[in-house]
Design a protein around this motif. Structure first.
Motif, short mmCIF file in Angstrom:
data_model
loop_
_atom_site.label_atom_id
_atom_site.label_comp_id
_atom_site.label_asym_id
_atom_site.label_seq_id
_atom_site.Cartn_x
_atom_site.Cartn_y
_atom_site.Cartn_z
N ASN A 57 0.80 -1.22 0.00
CA ASN A 57 0.00 0.00 0.00
C ASN A 57 0.83 1.28 0.00
O ASN A 57 2.05 1.26 0.19
N GLU A 58 0.13 2.37 -0.19
CA GLU A 58 0.70 3.71 -0.23
C GLU A 58 1.62 3.96 0.97
O GLU A 58 1.26 3.68 2.10
N LYS A 59 2.82 4.42 0.68
CA LYS A 59 3.83 4.81 1.66
C LYS A 59 4.25 3.70 2.62
O LYS A 59 4.78 3.96 3.69
N ALA A 60 4.04 2.44 2.25
CA ALA A 60 4.32 1.31 3.13
C ALA A 60 5.77 1.27 3.61
O ALA A 60 6.04 0.92 4.75
N PHE A 61 6.72 1.64 2.76
CA PHE A 61 8.14 1.61 3.13
C PHE A 61 8.78 2.98 2.93
O PHE A 61 10.00 3.09 2.89
N ALA A 62 7.97 4.00 2.83
CA ALA A 62 8.48 5.36 2.62
C ALA A 62 9.47 5.73 3.73
O ALA A 62 9.27 5.40 4.89
N ASP A 63 10.52 6.39 3.32
CA ASP A 63 11.54 6.93 4.23
C ASP A 63 12.29 5.87 5.02
O ASP A 63 12.81 6.15 6.10
N GLY A 86 11.63 8.04 -0.83
CA GLY A 86 12.60 8.43 0.18
C GLY A 86 13.53 7.31 0.60
O GLY A 86 14.31 7.48 1.53
N CYS A 87 13.46 6.18 -0.07
CA CYS A 87 14.39 5.07 0.22
C CYS A 87 15.67 5.35 -0.55
O CYS A 87 15.92 4.79 -1.62
N GLU A 88 16.46 6.25 0.00
CA GLU A 88 17.62 6.82 -0.69
C GLU A 88 18.69 5.82 -1.09
O GLU A 88 19.42 6.03 -2.05
N LYS A 89 18.81 4.72 -0.37
CA LYS A 89 19.86 3.74 -0.66
C LYS A 89 19.36 2.54 -1.47
O LYS A 89 20.14 1.65 -1.77
N LEU A 90 18.08 2.55 -1.82
CA LEU A 90 17.54 1.42 -2.57
C LEU A 90 18.24 1.34 -3.92
O LEU A 90 18.17 2.26 -4.73
N ASN A 91 18.98 0.23 -4.15
CA ASN A 91 19.71 0.10 -5.40
C ASN A 91 19.37 -1.16 -6.17
O ASN A 91 19.88 -1.39 -7.25
N LYS A 92 18.49 -1.99 -5.60
CA LYS A 92 18.05 -3.18 -6.32
C LYS A 92 16.61 -3.49 -5.93
O LYS A 92 16.29 -3.65 -4.75
N MET A 93 15.75 -3.56 -6.93
CA MET A 93 14.35 -3.88 -6.72
C MET A 93 13.98 -4.94 -7.75
O MET A 93 13.82 -4.65 -8.93
N GLU A 94 13.91 -6.18 -7.29
CA GLU A 94 13.70 -7.31 -8.19
C GLU A 94 12.24 -7.73 -8.22
O GLU A 94 11.65 -8.03 -7.19
N PHE A 95 11.66 -7.75 -9.42
CA PHE A 95 10.29 -8.22 -9.62
C PHE A 95 10.39 -9.66 -10.13
O PHE A 95 10.97 -9.90 -11.19
N LYS A 96 9.82 -10.60 -9.38
CA LYS A 96 9.88 -12.01 -9.79
C LYS A 96 9.08 -12.26 -11.06
O LYS A 96 9.36 -13.20 -11.78
N GLU A 97 8.08 -11.43 -11.31
CA GLU A 97 7.32 -11.51 -12.56
C GLU A 97 7.23 -10.10 -13.12
O GLU A 97 6.29 -9.36 -12.83
N PRO A 98 8.20 -9.69 -13.93
CA PRO A 98 8.28 -8.30 -14.38
C PRO A 98 7.37 -7.92 -15.55
O PRO A 98 7.27 -6.75 -15.89
N PHE A 125 10.63 4.36 -8.44
CA PHE A 125 9.73 4.40 -7.29
C PHE A 125 10.20 5.29 -6.14
O PHE A 125 9.45 5.52 -5.21
N THR A 126 11.43 5.78 -6.18
CA THR A 126 11.99 6.43 -4.99
C THR A 126 12.27 7.92 -5.12
O THR A 126 12.03 8.66 -4.18
N LEU A 127 12.82 8.34 -6.21
CA LEU A 127 13.28 9.72 -6.34
C LEU A 127 12.13 10.69 -6.62
O LEU A 127 11.13 10.31 -7.23
#
Length: 140
Positions: A57-63, A86-98, A125-127
């Motif tokens: 959901n909305e803002k679930a992992f924000a900041d 706001g997840c400034e260090k997020l550098n890998k986001m893997e979708f198992k079914e892209p 999704f972050t910036l």
């Protein structure tokens, strides 16, 4: 492990002084991230969601300032607005079914290309300038 256990675990991580990566892939009773206990959690560095998760959901992992990687299972059908903002260090986001993802933008449904490139996904999704940050992303 159920929903209450996941919420308690998130609280423990928040109050701890150690960075933690969670593998929730085998959790059975946690199908939606709603009013996330993980929001703005400074100690969460990675998360692998349960294989039965339906939505984030909305803002679930924000900041979550130290979140570096996220694995989204094939079961997820929706990611809410600013879920990872706001997840400034997020550098890998893997979708198992892209394949088969769309963004609802300006009243239109537009297909999302190249979600298979896990290193390219976080910026989407972050910036503040990311194209999908303030949109609902869903799977048809």
């Amino acid at each position: 492990v159920g929903n209450n256990s996941v919420h308690n675990l998130a609280r423990i991580i928040r109050e701890g002084c150690v960075f933690v990566a969670l593998d929730l892939s085998s959790v059975q009773e946690f199908s939606r991230v709603i009013d996330s206990p993980f929001r703005a959690n400074p100690n969460l560095v990675g998360i692998i969601f349960p294989n039965n998760l339906l939505s984030i959901n909305e803002k679930a992992f924000a900041d979550c300032k130290n979140l570096e990687f996220v694995e989204v299972p094939a079961s997820v059908k929706k990611i809410g607005k600013e879920a990872f903002f706001g997840c400034e260090k997020l550098n890998k986001m893997e979708f198992k079914e892209p394949e088969g993802w769309f963004v609802e933008k300006d009243g239109e449904n537009q297909p999302i290309e190249n979600l298979h490139k896990s290193e390219d996904n976080p910026y989407r999704f972050t910036l503040p300038s990311s194209p999908y940050r303030s949109c609902i992303v869903y799977k048809a």
